[in-house]
Design an enzyme around this catalytic site. Structure first.
Site: not given
Ligand code: 7TS
Length: 397
Positions: A114, A191
């Site tokens: 991500h 992650d």
């Molecule tokens: N890492 C992964 C693998 C993720 O899927 C996401 C968010 C993040 C980090 C970041 O997380 P946050 O809570 O800090 O935003 N993924 C997604 C998604 O797949 N669709 O919307 C957010």
């Protein structure tokens, strides 16, 4: 299970919520924990001399102990509350970068990260004069561990890898990835954003040095997340943000920092959300994480089989070990068009690059349509998705 929002009607259809990788819905007990906090307990923690502050502090620290047990950390000192995965990775990348990265050093990331596990490392590398190395993956979405092994050299300082890909659904072999890194004397950040809601996560068994996740992807309110950091390593890192709570003594000449984990929790945290995270953990433990994992594995198999009957469909991410994420394209139709038409039939999916542009570049596609599962997803939901796709396919193909 009581998820009030799932009774919503969308354009005259029952809501079929298949965007769980973006955020899961919240069970009633989590929502009630949050409102009870503001109705009966609201106060700032760790500082007030009064009853409410003491109660709120006790409950807040109680959730830290709950998280410690949930991920099997060795001690509460290894559990830092953040606002989410993004903030957690930024915390580690920023502190690690300032403390332990030097010019010429290298950080290894996987090709299926991500953006929030790429960009913080780019920023840290830029500041230090270090660079990124990337683990490639196969057409199925499996990391190439032979190439991974070959990326290590005397300059390698850290590996950052996702436990589960939010786009391909691949469950990466973290234990093996960690073992290879540790053989080379290199720590690993995992992650866990897409893993914690779907499988038992035991940080000691994984062997990782850092593990970051968001509450809102595991039935808790938005605004809270966790960094697990192995104490030995966490204690070597300089603070991330300066402010209240993270200090022991401040003068204009010199500040000494608080002990772990408070050193990394500057300012007023989102106390109500942390309590909500505690309620979400209780919910998951009550349902049984193994039961959730089994249910979703069964549903993933069912959904994959049924989706493959839709004319013109191509699934991206066919690794043998997958979590409940299915990315697909329908013929040459743009994913956004598919998503918009599904929405009109009450089916909520995500479309686009899912904050993983390098994955899209790897396949030479602009994006995908993504259906993602949670513990409350049913075969009826999958049937609704497949029926809707069969209805819209003739319009788009
Ligand atoms: N890492 C992964 C693998 C993720 O899927 C996401 C968010 C993040 C980090 C970041 O997380 P946050 O809570 O800090 O935003 N993924 C997604 C998604 O797949 N669709 O919307 C957010």
């Amino acid at each position: 299970m009581d998820f009030p929002i799932l009774n919503t009607q969308v354009y005259g259809h029952r809501l079929v919520y298949l965007d769980n990788a973006a955020t899961t819905q919240k069970p009633r007990q989590v929502i009630e924990t949050l409102s009870d906090y503001y109705l009966t307990l609201n106060s700032n923690i760790h500082r007030g001399a009064h009853y409410l502050a003491a109660q709120a502090t006790e409950r807040y620290e109680g959730v830290r102990a709950k998280v410690q047990a949930f991920i099997n950390a060795r001690s509460c000192r290894e559990v830092v509350f953040t606002r989410g995965t993004t903030e957690g990775i930024n915390l580690v990348a920023s502190s690690f970068g300032r403390g332990l990265l030097k010019k010429g050093d290298e950080v290894i990331v996987s090709g299926m990260e991500h953006h929030s596990n790429i960009v913080p490392w780019q920023l840290a590398c830029e500041q230090a004069g270090a660079s990124l190395r990337v683990i490639p993956f196969s057409d199925e979405g499996v990391l190439d561990l032979d190439v991974y092994r070959s990326l290590f050299n005397n300059h390698t300082r850290l590996v950052a890898c996702t436990h589960v890909s939010n786009t391909l659904g691949t469950v990466n072999p973290i234990e093996e990835i960690v073992a290879i890194a540790h053989d080379n004397g290199v720590p690993v950040l995992v992650d866990g954003a897409q893993a914690v809601a779907h499988m038992i996560v035991d940080v000691q068994q994984l062997g990782c040095d850092f593990y970051c996740f968001s509450g809102h992807k595991m039935y808790s309110p938005m605004g809270v997340g966790v960094v697990y950091g192995r104490e030995e390593l966490l204690s070597q890192l300089p603070p991330y943000q300066g402010g209240g709570e993270m200090i022991k003594d401040v003068t204009f000449e010199r500040t000494t920092y608080n002990e772990l984990p408070f050193r990394f929790e500057a300012g007023t945290p989102s106390v109500g959300d942390v309590l909500g995270l505690g309620a979400a953990i209780d919910f998951m433990l009550h349902e049984g994480i193994d039961n959730i994992a089994r249910h979703e594995a069964d549903l993933l198999q069912y959904a994959t089989g049924r989706l493959l009957t839709v004319p013109g469909i191509r699934i991206y991410g066919t690794a043998p070990h997958k979590a409940g994420v299915i990315s697909f394209l329908l013929g040459d139709a743009h994913p956004y068009d598919v998503g918009t038409l599904l929405d009109k039939l009450g089916v909520a999916v995500r479309t686009g690059h899912h904050c993983t542009q390098p994955i899209m570049d790897r396949y030479g596609i602009p994006g995908t349509v993504r259906a993602s599962l949670a513990c409350y997803t049913t075969r009826t939901d999958i049937d609704a998705l497949v029926d809707a796709l069969n209805r819209i396919a003739p319009m788009l193909l």
